[in-house]
Design a protein around this motif. Structure first.
Motif, mmCIF file in Angstrom:
data_model
loop_
_atom_site.group_PDB
_atom_site.id
_atom_site.type_symbol
_atom_site.label_atom_id
_atom_site.label_comp_id
_atom_site.label_asym_id
_atom_site.label_seq_id
_atom_site.Cartn_x
_atom_site.Cartn_y
_atom_site.Cartn_z
ATOM 1 N N HIS A 77 11.024 46.265 -4.944
ATOM 2 C CA HIS A 77 11.137 46.398 -6.405
ATOM 3 C C HIS A 77 10.661 47.784 -6.864
ATOM 4 O O HIS A 77 11.261 48.392 -7.741
ATOM 5 C CB HIS A 77 10.305 45.317 -7.092
ATOM 6 N N ASP A 80 5.243 40.484 -10.929
ATOM 7 C CA ASP A 80 4.663 39.546 -9.964
ATOM 8 C C ASP A 80 3.190 39.252 -10.214
ATOM 9 O O ASP A 80 2.605 38.422 -9.515
ATOM 10 C CB ASP A 80 4.887 40.039 -8.533
ATOM 11 N N HIS A 111 8.456 37.390 -15.970
ATOM 12 C CA HIS A 111 9.797 37.770 -15.515
ATOM 13 C C HIS A 111 10.795 37.521 -16.645
ATOM 14 O O HIS A 111 10.905 36.395 -17.122
ATOM 15 C CB HIS A 111 10.213 36.947 -14.291
HETATM 16 ZN ZN LIG Z 1 9.311 38.902 -8.979
#
Ligand SMILES: [Zn+2]
Length: 184
Positions: A6, A40, A52
């Motif tokens: 990410h 996260d 999210h």
């Molecule tokens: Zn995630």
């Protein structure tokens, strides 16, 4: 996908911008790294839900980018990059697997939560699970633009991230046995 995948996604997106406007390289990198990691942190809440925003995130990212283009400053650029990287993180979680630690025995059909439609998006599993070989390959490929464009501590972070990604991918299947039940 791994946290590093990410982060490298965010850095790959901003690398061309940093090449064109090197005076903003640091805020671009900081925004991309923090934005790639931030979603996260909902691990301690409702993971892949609380922080999210795969669909709604774009509603924040677009105006933030427009503002940074109209009124460029380090803070505006860092915030816009953060919003874009965090949105890309949440949206791309739908392309991977579920959040389960043990996808071989325990598969989840909940990839990431769509707050707009109030439902879970199912995992597409283009990347079968975090730390899969294809995840490591993607992470390394996405790190290349950042390695070319950034220097100093940012490239050190990228090199460290590549090392962590490869180590994690190598140990991924064994981690399942080491993780205590209460963590899963
Ligand atoms: Zn995630």
């Amino acid at each position: 996908m791994m946290a590093t995948t990410h982060v490298f996604t965010g850095l790959a997106v901003v690398a061309p911008v940093a090449a064109l406007a090197p005076e903003f390289a640091v805020p671009l990198a900081v925004g991309a790294i923090l934005g790639g990691l931030a979603p996260d942190f909902d691990l301690v809440f409702a993971h892949r839900r609380t922080l999210h925003f795969p669909v709604a995130g774009v509603a924040l990212a677009v105006p933030a980018v427009a503002f940074a283009v109209a009124f460029p400053s380090s803070v505006a650029v860092a915030l816009a990059t953060f919003a874009v990287a965090a949105w890309l993180h949440a949206a791309s979680d739908a392309l991977g697997g579920g959040p389960e630690m043990d996808p071989w025995n325990d598969r989840s059909e909940r990839a990431v939560y769509d707050h707009v439609r109030s439902r879970w998006i199912r995992p597409r599993r283009w990347i079968r699970y975090d730390g899969a070989p294809e995840d490591a390959a993607l992470a390394v490929a996405l790190a290349v633009p950042a390695l070319i464009v950034f220097d100093g501590w940012i490239s050190a972070v990228v090199v460290g991230g590549i090392a962590v990604s490869l180590a994690y991918a190598l140990l991924r299947r064994r981690l399942v046995a080491w993780v205590p039940d209460w963590l899963e």
